[in-house]
Every structure is written in C-alpha cells, then in structure tokens.
Design a protein around this motif. Sequence first.
Motif, PDB file in Angstrom:
ATOM      1  N   ASP A  24       0.828  -1.196   0.000  1.00  0.00           N
ATOM      2  CA  ASP A  24       0.000   0.000   0.000  1.00  0.00           C
ATOM      3  C   ASP A  24       0.872   1.258   0.000  1.00  0.00           C
ATOM      4  O   ASP A  24       1.023   1.942   1.019  1.00  0.00           O
ATOM      5  CB  ASP A  24      -0.939  -0.011   1.209  1.00  0.00           C
ATOM      6  CG  ASP A  24      -2.091   0.965   1.048  1.00  0.00           C
ATOM      7  OD1 ASP A  24      -2.257   1.497  -0.068  1.00  0.00           O
ATOM      8  OD2 ASP A  24      -2.834   1.178   2.025  1.00  0.00           O
ATOM      9  N   PHE A  25       1.447   1.533  -1.155  1.00  0.00           N
ATOM     10  CA  PHE A  25       2.244   2.733  -1.377  1.00  0.00           C
ATOM     11  C   PHE A  25       1.603   3.532  -2.509  1.00  0.00           C
ATOM     12  O   PHE A  25       0.778   2.998  -3.250  1.00  0.00           O
ATOM     13  CB  PHE A  25       3.689   2.374  -1.741  1.00  0.00           C
ATOM     14  CG  PHE A  25       4.438   1.676  -0.634  1.00  0.00           C
ATOM     15  CD1 PHE A  25       5.313   2.372   0.183  1.00  0.00           C
ATOM     16  CD2 PHE A  25       4.273   0.311  -0.415  1.00  0.00           C
ATOM     17  CE1 PHE A  25       6.001   1.739   1.198  1.00  0.00           C
ATOM     18  CE2 PHE A  25       4.952  -0.333   0.608  1.00  0.00           C
ATOM     19  CZ  PHE A  25       5.813   0.385   1.420  1.00  0.00           C
ATOM     20  N   ARG A  26       2.006   4.780  -2.648  1.00  0.00           N
ATOM     21  CA  ARG A  26       1.395   5.588  -3.697  1.00  0.00           C
ATOM     22  C   ARG A  26       2.315   6.731  -4.106  1.00  0.00           C
ATOM     23  O   ARG A  26       3.298   7.044  -3.446  1.00  0.00           O
ATOM     24  CB  ARG A  26       0.051   6.131  -3.218  1.00  0.00           C
ATOM     25  CG  ARG A  26       0.147   7.045  -2.014  1.00  0.00           C
ATOM     26  CD  ARG A  26      -1.236   7.461  -1.512  1.00  0.00           C
ATOM     27  NE  ARG A  26      -2.025   6.315  -1.093  1.00  0.00           N
ATOM     28  CZ  ARG A  26      -3.213   6.416  -0.489  1.00  0.00           C
ATOM     29  NH1 ARG A  26      -3.729   7.605  -0.261  1.00  0.00           N
ATOM     30  NH2 ARG A  26      -3.863   5.332  -0.125  1.00  0.00           N
ATOM     31  N   VAL A  27       1.947   7.343  -5.224  1.00  0.00           N
ATOM     32  CA  VAL A  27       2.601   8.548  -5.718  1.00  0.00           C
ATOM     33  C   VAL A  27       1.526   9.618  -5.851  1.00  0.00           C
ATOM     34  O   VAL A  27       0.500   9.382  -6.485  1.00  0.00           O
ATOM     35  CB  VAL A  27       3.284   8.316  -7.082  1.00  0.00           C
ATOM     36  CG1 VAL A  27       3.873   9.617  -7.625  1.00  0.00           C
ATOM     37  CG2 VAL A  27       4.372   7.258  -6.961  1.00  0.00           C
ATOM     38  N   ASP A  28       1.739  10.785  -5.255  1.00  0.00           N
ATOM     39  CA  ASP A  28       0.774  11.859  -5.381  1.00  0.00           C
ATOM     40  C   ASP A  28       1.005  12.594  -6.701  1.00  0.00           C
ATOM     41  O   ASP A  28       2.150  12.889  -7.046  1.00  0.00           O
ATOM     42  CB  ASP A  28       0.916  12.840  -4.211  1.00  0.00           C
ATOM     43  CG  ASP A  28      -0.245  13.808  -4.151  1.00  0.00           C
ATOM     44  OD1 ASP A  28      -0.294  14.725  -4.997  1.00  0.00           O
ATOM     45  OD2 ASP A  28      -1.113  13.637  -3.272  1.00  0.00           O
ATOM     46  N   VAL A  86       7.849  11.075  -6.060  1.00  0.00           N
ATOM     47  CA  VAL A  86       7.977  10.627  -4.675  1.00  0.00           C
ATOM     48  C   VAL A  86       7.025   9.471  -4.376  1.00  0.00           C
ATOM     49  O   VAL A  86       5.809   9.583  -4.538  1.00  0.00           O
ATOM     50  CB  VAL A  86       7.687  11.783  -3.693  1.00  0.00           C
ATOM     51  CG1 VAL A  86       7.847  11.309  -2.247  1.00  0.00           C
ATOM     52  CG2 VAL A  86       8.645  12.945  -3.959  1.00  0.00           C
ATOM     53  N   VAL A  87       7.603   8.359  -3.924  1.00  0.00           N
ATOM     54  CA  VAL A  87       6.831   7.201  -3.463  1.00  0.00           C
ATOM     55  C   VAL A  87       6.813   7.225  -1.940  1.00  0.00           C
ATOM     56  O   VAL A  87       7.855   7.379  -1.306  1.00  0.00           O
ATOM     57  CB  VAL A  87       7.468   5.884  -3.952  1.00  0.00           C
ATOM     58  CG1 VAL A  87       6.777   4.678  -3.314  1.00  0.00           C
ATOM     59  CG2 VAL A  87       7.407   5.800  -5.476  1.00  0.00           C
ATOM     60  N   TYR A  88       5.628   7.081  -1.361  1.00  0.00           N
ATOM     61  CA  TYR A  88       5.546   7.082   0.101  1.00  0.00           C
ATOM     62  C   TYR A  88       4.471   6.097   0.549  1.00  0.00           C
ATOM     63  O   TYR A  88       3.551   5.773  -0.207  1.00  0.00           O
ATOM     64  CB  TYR A  88       5.263   8.492   0.633  1.00  0.00           C
ATOM     65  CG  TYR A  88       3.913   9.042   0.255  1.00  0.00           C
ATOM     66  CD1 TYR A  88       2.829   8.953   1.127  1.00  0.00           C
ATOM     67  CD2 TYR A  88       3.711   9.668  -0.973  1.00  0.00           C
ATOM     68  CE1 TYR A  88       1.587   9.461   0.781  1.00  0.00           C
ATOM     69  CE2 TYR A  88       2.477  10.169  -1.320  1.00  0.00           C
ATOM     70  CZ  TYR A  88       1.421  10.070  -0.441  1.00  0.00           C
ATOM     71  OH  TYR A  88       0.192  10.565  -0.793  1.00  0.00           O
ATOM     72  N   PRO A  89       4.568   5.586   1.775  1.00  0.00           N
ATOM     73  CA  PRO A  89       3.559   4.642   2.273  1.00  0.00           C
ATOM     74  C   PRO A  89       2.245   5.340   2.511  1.00  0.00           C
ATOM     75  O   PRO A  89       2.208   6.484   2.997  1.00  0.00           O
ATOM     76  CB  PRO A  89       4.176   4.126   3.583  1.00  0.00           C
ATOM     77  CG  PRO A  89       5.103   5.206   4.011  1.00  0.00           C
ATOM     78  CD  PRO A  89       5.637   5.826   2.754  1.00  0.00           C
ATOM     79  N   ALA A  90       1.151   4.668   2.161  1.00  0.00           N
ATOM     80  CA  ALA A  90      -0.168   5.259   2.363  1.00  0.00           C
ATOM     81  C   ALA A  90      -0.468   5.475   3.841  1.00  0.00           C
ATOM     82  O   ALA A  90      -1.243   6.347   4.199  1.00  0.00           O
ATOM     83  CB  ALA A  90      -1.237   4.376   1.725  1.00  0.00           C
ATOM     84  N   GLN A  91       0.134   4.663   4.690  1.00  0.00           N
ATOM     85  CA  GLN A  91       0.000   4.815   6.127  1.00  0.00           C
ATOM     86  C   GLN A  91       1.403   4.885   6.728  1.00  0.00           C
ATOM     87  O   GLN A  91       2.322   4.233   6.256  1.00  0.00           O
ATOM     88  CB  GLN A  91      -0.783   3.644   6.734  1.00  0.00           C
ATOM     89  CG  GLN A  91      -2.201   3.516   6.167  1.00  0.00           C
ATOM     90  CD  GLN A  91      -2.960   2.379   6.804  1.00  0.00           C
ATOM     91  OE1 GLN A  91      -3.280   2.423   7.981  1.00  0.00           O
ATOM     92  NE2 GLN A  91      -3.241   1.347   6.028  1.00  0.00           N
ATOM     93  N   ALA A  92       1.537   5.673   7.777  1.00  0.00           N
ATOM     94  CA  ALA A  92       2.860   5.945   8.344  1.00  0.00           C
ATOM     95  C   ALA A  92       3.576   4.660   8.751  1.00  0.00           C
ATOM     96  O   ALA A  92       2.969   3.743   9.307  1.00  0.00           O
ATOM     97  CB  ALA A  92       2.730   6.866   9.554  1.00  0.00           C
ATOM     98  N   LEU A  93       4.877   4.596   8.478  1.00  0.00           N
ATOM     99  CA  LEU A  93       5.692   3.485   8.952  1.00  0.00           C
ATOM    100  C   LEU A  93       5.906   3.614  10.455  1.00  0.00           C
ATOM    101  O   LEU A  93       6.067   4.720  10.978  1.00  0.00           O
ATOM    102  CB  LEU A  93       7.043   3.467   8.245  1.00  0.00           C
ATOM    103  CG  LEU A  93       7.019   3.262   6.725  1.00  0.00           C
ATOM    104  CD1 LEU A  93       8.427   3.274   6.172  1.00  0.00           C
ATOM    105  CD2 LEU A  93       6.304   1.985   6.352  1.00  0.00           C
ATOM    106  N   VAL A  94       5.906   2.473  11.137  1.00  0.00           N
ATOM    107  CA  VAL A  94       6.070   2.473  12.588  1.00  0.00           C
ATOM    108  C   VAL A  94       7.248   1.580  12.967  1.00  0.00           C
ATOM    109  O   VAL A  94       7.782   0.840  12.143  1.00  0.00           O
ATOM    110  CB  VAL A  94       4.785   1.998  13.299  1.00  0.00           C
ATOM    111  CG1 VAL A  94       3.632   2.941  13.006  1.00  0.00           C
ATOM    112  CG2 VAL A  94       4.423   0.573  12.871  1.00  0.00           C
ATOM    113  N   LYS A  95       7.636   1.664  14.221  1.00  0.00           N
ATOM    114  CA  LYS A  95       8.763   0.883  14.730  1.00  0.00           C
ATOM    115  C   LYS A  95       8.580  -0.605  14.431  1.00  0.00           C
ATOM    116  O   LYS A  95       7.501  -1.157  14.588  1.00  0.00           O
ATOM    117  CB  LYS A  95       8.924   1.096  16.236  1.00  0.00           C
ATOM    118  CG  LYS A  95      10.140   0.420  16.855  1.00  0.00           C
ATOM    119  CD  LYS A  95      10.237   0.729  18.329  1.00  0.00           C
ATOM    120  CE  LYS A  95      11.491   0.130  18.958  1.00  0.00           C
ATOM    121  NZ  LYS A  95      11.514  -1.343  18.885  1.00  0.00           N
ATOM    122  N   ASP A  96       9.652  -1.238  13.997  1.00  0.00           N
ATOM    123  CA  ASP A  96       9.735  -2.661  13.679  1.00  0.00           C
ATOM    124  C   ASP A  96       9.095  -3.037  12.347  1.00  0.00           C
ATOM    125  O   ASP A  96       9.029  -4.228  12.011  1.00  0.00           O
ATOM    126  CB  ASP A  96       9.155  -3.531  14.799  1.00  0.00           C
ATOM    127  CG  ASP A  96      10.003  -3.480  16.062  1.00  0.00           C
ATOM    128  OD1 ASP A  96      11.226  -3.264  15.928  1.00  0.00           O
ATOM    129  OD2 ASP A  96       9.466  -3.625  17.167  1.00  0.00           O
TER     130      ASP A  96
END
Length: 235
Positions: free
Chosen positions: A43-47, A53-63
């Motif tokens: 679940d990644f996307r480009v605006d 820029v490719v970024y995760p649709a939901q924030a990355l978290v620890k681990d």
Amino acid sequence: MKQLIASGLLLATFAAAAQTDLPAVKVTAPYSSIHAGYLISGDFRVDPRMPSVVYPAQALVKDDILSIEPVHLQDNEYLVLQECASADCHEASIVRYWNSDHIGGDDTRRNRVWITHENKYFLWLKRLPEVSGQSCGQGWFKSDATTTKCGSHFTTFQQISPPLMLIPTGELAAYHQDVLKQAVLTDPEPVINQTHEGSTYVVTYEGGSTVRVRRMHAAQDGGQEDQASKGSPKS
C-alpha cells in the motif's frame, strides 16, 4: 531552490496526512497478504502533485521492515530512501541508497530496511553525472599504487539535506564539483507507471528503471491475520 522548498512543504503535507493511528498496523486490502508470520503490504502511492515521490499510504512504525528491490538501475541513477529530519520536513536524512553496483542482487538483507522509529519516509530516484575513476587520477591498472582510486560511482553523500536533494561528498565529488552543482538542483526522476502485483508495489521511473516495494510487519494475532487474508492475493 524555490521549487525544492515548495516540494519540501508539499512532502511534509502529504506525509503528515499519512500519519494515522496504527495500533494494530492495519493495511489496506487488496494489497496485503500473510507470509511466514508477517503481514505484507504493497500500500504505497505517488501523489500527482509530486510525481517523483513514493511514500507509504500509512505511516511506517517501529519494527516495520521495508523491502526495496531495484530490478534495474542505470549507471547514473541513485535510488534514495530518506526520512524527515525536522518536524516540518525542511530537512531530511538519508536512510539508504542504491546504485547499479549495489542493488542487492541475491542478498535480500541489502534490500531490507528495518524501521527503528516511526517517521515520514519517502523513496525517489535521482540521476547524477556519469563519471570515471580515470578523471580523478585513477590509472587503468588497479594494482598501480601511485594513482588515486575513487571509483566510477558516488558512494558518500551529505547525510542531512533538503528533501529530494542528493549531495555527493568525498574525493570523486571534489573532482567533479562543477558538473555536480547543476545536477544536484535538478528534480528527481518522475514515476511513469505504478501497479500492484499481489502485495508488492511496482513502480517504474522515466528511463525504465523499476523498483519493487513491500512493507512487512509481524502479524499481531490470528484474528488480524484472518481478516487480512480474506480476498487478498498472495505475494
């Protein structure tokens, strides 16, 4: 420079919007699956306003574990994973980079990034001038100890910089500083295609280079695993 600052502001806005409450690290079907005890998401996307820029649709978290697999990179291309280094994301820090000499290959450890803290992360592709070791004193024979050997790729970079900016450092950069001045200010390569292959996000940049991206997190419990698996294609 104004364009870079504007890009940084946009990036901060988009990444902030992606910061959601993820107590159970939920992902969005149908781009998810379960494998070997890990919840895997593409679940990644480009605006459209930031086509490079490719970024995760939901924030990355620890681990979390990011699997980033460049299928092919041209000799003058550098794939960069950055994270925000300030609250407004006017500064960013390099997490990892790949070039055509170091794209991981069979070494999956090279392609996996362990996330140690929640933050805003983003992936992009940069082209820098093609250079040759001979241009900074390297001879044709590697055994010749009298010549300077600085390779044909930039391998060290300024750790903290504005977002979407890759600034080479070291001896090779010093020998090519004139051509680098303009190249550093150019925009990253735009994404021309993005698709999903099961739980893998596949992005293709202008020029043809392709990267496969997945987010992995240990499955929380059986209930979440069952829910994520329903109707979701396998990776």
